[in-house]
Design a protein around this motif. Structure first.
Motif: not given
Length: 356
Positions: A95-107, A54-55, A46-51, A85-88
């Motif tokens: 993330a490069r292939l997703l759109r919409g809610e799925a992408l938002e939840a990942l990011l 992934p996007g 989650r810290e990686m995503c906050a920074m 080990p986190e799968p960044l």
């Protein structure tokens, strides 16, 4: 500020930001996460995503940072130094292939989505044997890194991409431990409910695969650089016959050879990142990635094996950090294409490129 100076500052800030996740010289967190499920720390993810990691490669309009492969490679290189080990890399691939809610939840760090694309060992291209029909997918995918931490899988099929929840009916996951204390998953899908990802074309999947392969080369570069630094430090402190063993000419020659391998790998990775960041034909871009990944896979095994030998008997013990780098190289060298596969692809593409 010039464009070159601005980019140099971006690279510096990105490397510095990685320090929050990769404390210099401290592998206690990595050791604590080994050989268990899920093998990662959700808070760190989650810290990686906050920074925004992934996007990092996504346009700002899609919630990303709009940065290039040079920046992403600089980031994952730092993660490689710390064996994070986190799968960044896999998360950014999805993330490069997703759109919409799925992408938002990942990011946002709310879900971990991992691509499931491989159907044979050492492959470069996505396997497409799985079938997607009427919102259900059937097939089998191999070698999904850190699969037990996934909330969903992005599955390649011959009918396009499918997003499948990890807890959906018809989904089964077989976990096999790896040398580095992580794991790969074999994903079996039996008429599992899925959501088609219509926006992702085959070209987009191929581009995402190449970006992931180059990022993995950068991760291996960071790992081999750190293992080399640990080895040089050991050569300067370990004494024999009344003097540091690093003063012995034979060991100096071996260390110099390893330094050359690392420098060549860095040049190849940075050149490939610059090629991907340029608007050019597909063939030279893919060839540059294959050259970098083949070199990183081969060099990382050479450097980490030699590092163990230069440490002597202590290097073979689990307590010695240097062994963790060899184990990581053993696991990652063939992921996203073995050196042999990438050399073969480079040879196929060479007549269509201006590369030597």
């Amino acid at each position: 500020m010039s464009v070159a100076a601005d980019r140099s500052e971006n690279l510096r800030m990105i490397r510095d930001s990685a320090g929050a996740v990769v404390p210099p010289g401290d592998l206690r967190r990595v050791r604590a996460l080994r050989s268990g499920a899920p093998g990662i720390d959700r808070d760190v993810w989650r810290e990686m995503c906050a920074m925004g990691w992934p996007g990092l490669r996504l346009p700002e309009a899609e919630g990303g940072s709009g940065l290039g492969m040079a920046e992403f490679c600089a980031l994952v290189e730092e993660l490689g130094r710390g064996l994070v080990p986190e799968p960044l890399i896999q998360g950014a691939f999805a993330a490069r292939l997703l759109r919409g809610e799925a992408l938002e939840a990942l990011l946002a760090g709310e879900r971990i989505v991992l691509p499931a694309w491989q159907e044979r060992a050492g492959a470069i291209a996505a396997g497409r044997d799985a079938a997607l029909r009427d919102g259900r997918v059937t097939g089998r995918k191999l070698f999904v890194p850190m699969a037990s931490c996934a909330d969903a899988f992005l599955v390649t099929t011959h009918d396009g991409l499918a997003l499948v929840r990890a807890d959906a009916p018809g989904v089964s996951l077989e976990i096999a431990g790896t040398q580095d204390g992580g794991h790969f998953g074999t994903l079996s899908l039996d008429d599992a409910p899925a959501e088609a990802v219509a926006a992702a074309t085959e070209d987009a999947v191929d581009e995402a695969l190449d970006e992931a392969a180059l990022a993995l080369a950068a991760y291996l570069l960071g790992a081999m650089e750190r293992s080399f630094a640990l080895t040089l430090d050991y050569l300067c402190t370990r004494r024999q016959f009344g003097r540091p063993i690093g003063s012995f000419q034979a060991l100096q020659h071996r260390a110099a050879d390893l330094g050359i391998q690392i420098a060549l790998t860095r040049a190849s990775v940075e050149s490939a990142a610059a090629t991907l960041d340029s608007a050019g034909p597909a063939a030279p871009r893919a060839a540059a990635v294959s050259r970098a990944k083949a070199r990183a896979a081969t060099a990382s095994m050479l450097v980490t094996r030699q590092a163990i030998q230069l440490h002597g008997a202590i290097g073979y013990t689990d307590e010695a950090d240097i062994g963790l780098y060899l184990r990581k190289a053993m696991v990652l060298a063939n992921l996203h294409g073995s050196a042999a596969e990438h050399r073969a692809r480079y040879a196929r593409l060479l007549p269509e490129t201006d590369h030597d």
